[in-house]
Design a protein around this motif. Structure first.
Motif, PDB file in Angstrom:
ATOM      1  N   LEU A 170     -16.003  12.985   0.627  1.00 58.16           N
ATOM      2  CA  LEU A 170     -17.388  13.861   0.467  1.00 58.16           C
ATOM      3  C   LEU A 170     -18.570  13.075   0.745  1.00 58.16           C
ATOM      4  CD1 LEU A 170     -16.170  15.651  -2.787  1.00 58.16           C
ATOM      5  CD2 LEU A 170     -16.180  16.684  -0.325  1.00 58.16           C
ATOM      6  N   SER A 171     -18.456  11.791   0.874  1.00 58.41           N
ATOM      7  CA  SER A 171     -19.793  11.000   1.103  1.00 58.41           C
ATOM      8  C   SER A 171     -20.442  11.275   2.167  1.00 58.41           C
ATOM      9  CB  SER A 171     -19.353   9.535   1.085  1.00 58.41           C
ATOM     10  OG  SER A 171     -20.366   8.673   1.560  1.00 58.41           O
ATOM     11  N   PRO A 172     -21.854  11.394   2.223  1.00 58.04           N
ATOM     12  CA  PRO A 172     -22.716  11.810   3.171  1.00 58.04           C
ATOM     13  C   PRO A 172     -22.835  11.038   4.217  1.00 58.04           C
ATOM     14  CG  PRO A 172     -24.054  11.431   1.279  1.00 58.04           C
ATOM     15  CD  PRO A 172     -22.551  11.272   1.013  1.00 58.04           C
ATOM     16  N   ASP A 173     -22.353   9.768   4.132  1.00 53.76           N
ATOM     17  CA  ASP A 173     -22.379   8.708   5.123  1.00 53.76           C
ATOM     18  C   ASP A 173     -21.058   8.649   5.983  1.00 53.76           C
ATOM     19  OD1 ASP A 173     -24.890   7.856   4.040  1.00 53.76           O
ATOM     20  OD2 ASP A 173     -23.853   6.478   2.647  1.00 53.76           O
ATOM     21  N   VAL A 174     -20.210   9.363   5.323  1.00 49.72           N
ATOM     22  CA  VAL A 174     -19.128   9.296   6.238  1.00 49.72           C
ATOM     23  C   VAL A 174     -19.046  10.256   7.447  1.00 49.72           C
ATOM     24  CG1 VAL A 174     -16.420   9.646   6.149  1.00 49.72           C
ATOM     25  CG2 VAL A 174     -17.484   8.440   4.127  1.00 49.72           C
ATOM     26  N   ASP A 175     -18.502   9.990   8.634  1.00 47.58           N
ATOM     27  CA  ASP A 175     -18.648  10.448   9.824  1.00 47.58           C
ATOM     28  C   ASP A 175     -16.994  11.039  10.106  1.00 47.58           C
ATOM     29  OD1 ASP A 175     -18.666  11.889  12.289  1.00 47.58           O
ATOM     30  OD2 ASP A 175     -19.085  10.247  13.588  1.00 47.58           O
ATOM     31  N   ILE A 180     -24.666   9.755  15.548  1.00 47.62           N
ATOM     32  CA  ILE A 180     -25.716   8.491  15.652  1.00 47.62           C
ATOM     33  C   ILE A 180     -27.032   9.176  14.598  1.00 47.62           C
ATOM     34  CG2 ILE A 180     -27.536   7.442  17.021  1.00 47.62           C
ATOM     35  CD1 ILE A 180     -25.507   8.184  19.534  1.00 47.62           C
ATOM     36  N   THR A 181     -27.662  10.363  15.070  1.00 45.76           N
ATOM     37  CA  THR A 181     -28.594  10.685  14.189  1.00 45.76           C
ATOM     38  C   THR A 181     -28.189  11.432  13.040  1.00 45.76           C
ATOM     39  OG1 THR A 181     -28.723  12.766  15.953  1.00 45.76           O
ATOM     40  CG2 THR A 181     -30.252  10.745  16.167  1.00 45.76           C
ATOM     41  N   HIS A 182     -27.042  12.198  13.223  1.00 43.74           N
ATOM     42  CA  HIS A 182     -26.473  12.877  11.960  1.00 43.74           C
ATOM     43  C   HIS A 182     -24.911  12.845  12.112  1.00 43.74           C
ATOM     44  CE1 HIS A 182     -27.733  15.804  15.509  1.00 43.74           C
ATOM     45  NE2 HIS A 182     -26.362  16.319  15.048  1.00 43.74           N
ATOM     46  N   THR A 183     -24.329  12.828  11.105  1.00 42.67           N
ATOM     47  CA  THR A 183     -22.960  12.666  11.039  1.00 42.67           C
ATOM     48  C   THR A 183     -22.218  13.992  10.379  1.00 42.67           C
ATOM     49  OG1 THR A 183     -22.884  11.681   8.818  1.00 42.67           O
ATOM     50  CG2 THR A 183     -23.014  10.197  10.698  1.00 42.67           C
TER      51      THR A 183
END
Length: 438
Positions: free
Chosen positions: A48-53, A249-252
């Motif tokens: 659920l982490s916002p940084d994980v793609d 790149i700009t959004h995951t």
């Protein structure tokens, strides 16, 4: 503080927390995932982490078709939740666990081994979802019909299955439970197939398509009318939405190109525009709602295929339509309304009027807009005219089961209902489980 851990172990989402509290501490996916750019498997809340793609991420789930098939993976996910999220010591705690209806004895033995041998919990109580939902709803409205009659019909639209379960005096009537082999996973897979065939190949994007389904899908109240509108071009098509895929790149994470676009169809469903006599909305009236500026901009609203985006039109309501008319897709099953009717018909005739008047909806798939209204429209012709029909959606369908478990765990009789570790070691799993048989 209570030392009872309440674990609603859903096939899609785990809800875990301490008994007696209103909301669970952790609401996390019951899965592991490995992003393309990583060799490390991420677990539960890490997904659920916002940084994980999670683009094209590989997913592993301990459940398949509603049943536990990988106990080792389930044990790993539980261990992560207990140590990192709940921060409890299992050997000093009791466990209230939910399990699917008609669970297999071999799976029950595996669960008991995990609970008592791997984690060393001091006591265990196992319950099914419908009885906990009934308990919670009865306690919320002590003077309501569910509480007074001690009787309800719980419709649980889960990840793998949908069950229509009559509950009487907090016990699920197993002989009358009817199951529809459709749930949130089947709906997501169908959406993947539709989008992949019509726009972009997204068959590997499980996490992404779950988000698309939750954000954009809704239940149609008039399918022929909506199909007619969905065939129109440009702005006349009130259902058209554009979803932008992550570029890494700009959004995951994927997102809606215009957050207001999904709401354009809502005037169709506004009661002020509905005809009292049940007449159809005038199609010509809908065609003329756009002004000339919108028509001039229509050519500019086409989807740019050079970018990572795709459009949705009738997919938005055809996917939830599976629940109500599975035969249209070649599935040899009854729809949800027929499933409920058969479940109630399997009970004693004295219970029929009460059950029709106390239908409770729970589970994530009931969160689709207009779900309860459509179910009422489909079910009313099957119900005798002299019976009232009342369908109630839980205030939070995802947390309803957990809150019922939390309520039960805080009751003074809970300890006497559990099996202890000593009883398990002396009698074994099969004999201990007889205490939970209803």
């Amino acid at each position: 503080m209570s030392n009872v851990v309440v674990l609603d172990n859903g096939a899609g989402v785990i809800k875990a927390g301490i008994g007696g509290e209103r909301d669970p501490t952790a609401i996390v996916p019951n899965s592991m995932g490995r992003p393309l750019s990583s060799k490390k498997w991420l677990m539960a809340d890490q997904l659920l982490s916002p940084d994980v793609d999670l683009t094209s991420a590989t997913a592993r789930r301990p459940f398949d078709r509603g049943y536990l098939i990988n106990p080792d993976l389930q044990s790993s996910i539980w261990s992560h939740i207990f140590s990192n999220l709940l921060k409890i010591t299992p050997s000093h705690s009791s466990l209230l666990l939910t399990e699917p209806l008609f669970n297999l004895p071999s799976i029950q033995r595996s669960i008991d081994e995990i609970v008592f041998e791997d984690f060393n919990f001091k006591a265990l109580y196992v319950s099914d979802s419908p009885s906990l939902v009934h308990l919670y709803e009865a306690s919320r409205r002590p003077y309501g019909l569910v509480s007074k009659a001690q009787c309800s019909l719980v419709v649980d639209c889960g990840f793998s299955f949908t069950h229509a379960s009559p509950v009487f005096q907090n016990f699920t009537l197993n002989y009358a439970v009817k199951r529809l082999d459709l749930g949130g996973k089947a709906l997501s897979n169908y959406l993947k197939e539709l989008v992949s065939y019509r726009s972009v190949n997204l068959m590997d994007e499980s996490f992404l398509m779950d988000h698309v389904k939750e954000e954009l899908c809704f239940v149609s109240l008039d399918l022929p009318r909506d199909l007619h509108i969905a065939r129109k071009p440009g702005k006349d098509n009130l259902f058209r939405c554009t979803y932008v895929l992550p570029d890494g790149i700009t959004h995951t994470k994927g997102f809606l190109k215009d957050p207001e676009e999904p709401k354009r169809y809502l005037p169709l469903y506004d009661e002020a525009l509905q005809q009292v006599a049940g007449e159809q909305i005038d199609m010509d009236q809908l065609e003329n709602t756009d002004n000339s500026e919108d028509r001039n901009r229509r050519n500019g609203s086409k989807i740019d295929l050079t970018k990572n985006e795709f459009g949705l039109t009738n997919e938005r309501f055809l996917v939830p339509e599976m629940m109500f008319r599975p035969a249209d897709l070649g599935l040899n099953q009854a729809g949800l309304a027929e499933c409920i009717h058969r479940a109630i018909s399997s009970c004693h005739s004295h219970l029929h009027p009460v059950l029709y008047e106390s239908i409770i909806l729970t589970g994530g798939s009931t969160l689709f807009p207009h779900f309860a209204k459509r179910l009422e429209m489909d079910l009313r012709p099957l119900v005798p005219d002299n019976y009232r029909l009342k369908i109630t959606t839980q205030e939070d369908p995802i947390l309803g089961v957990w809150r019922g478990g939390s309520l039960l765990a805080s009751s003074p009789d809970f300890d006497a209902m559990c099996i202890t570790k000593a009883e398990y070691e002396e009698l074994g799993s099969a004999r201990c489980r007889k205490r939970f048989f209803h």
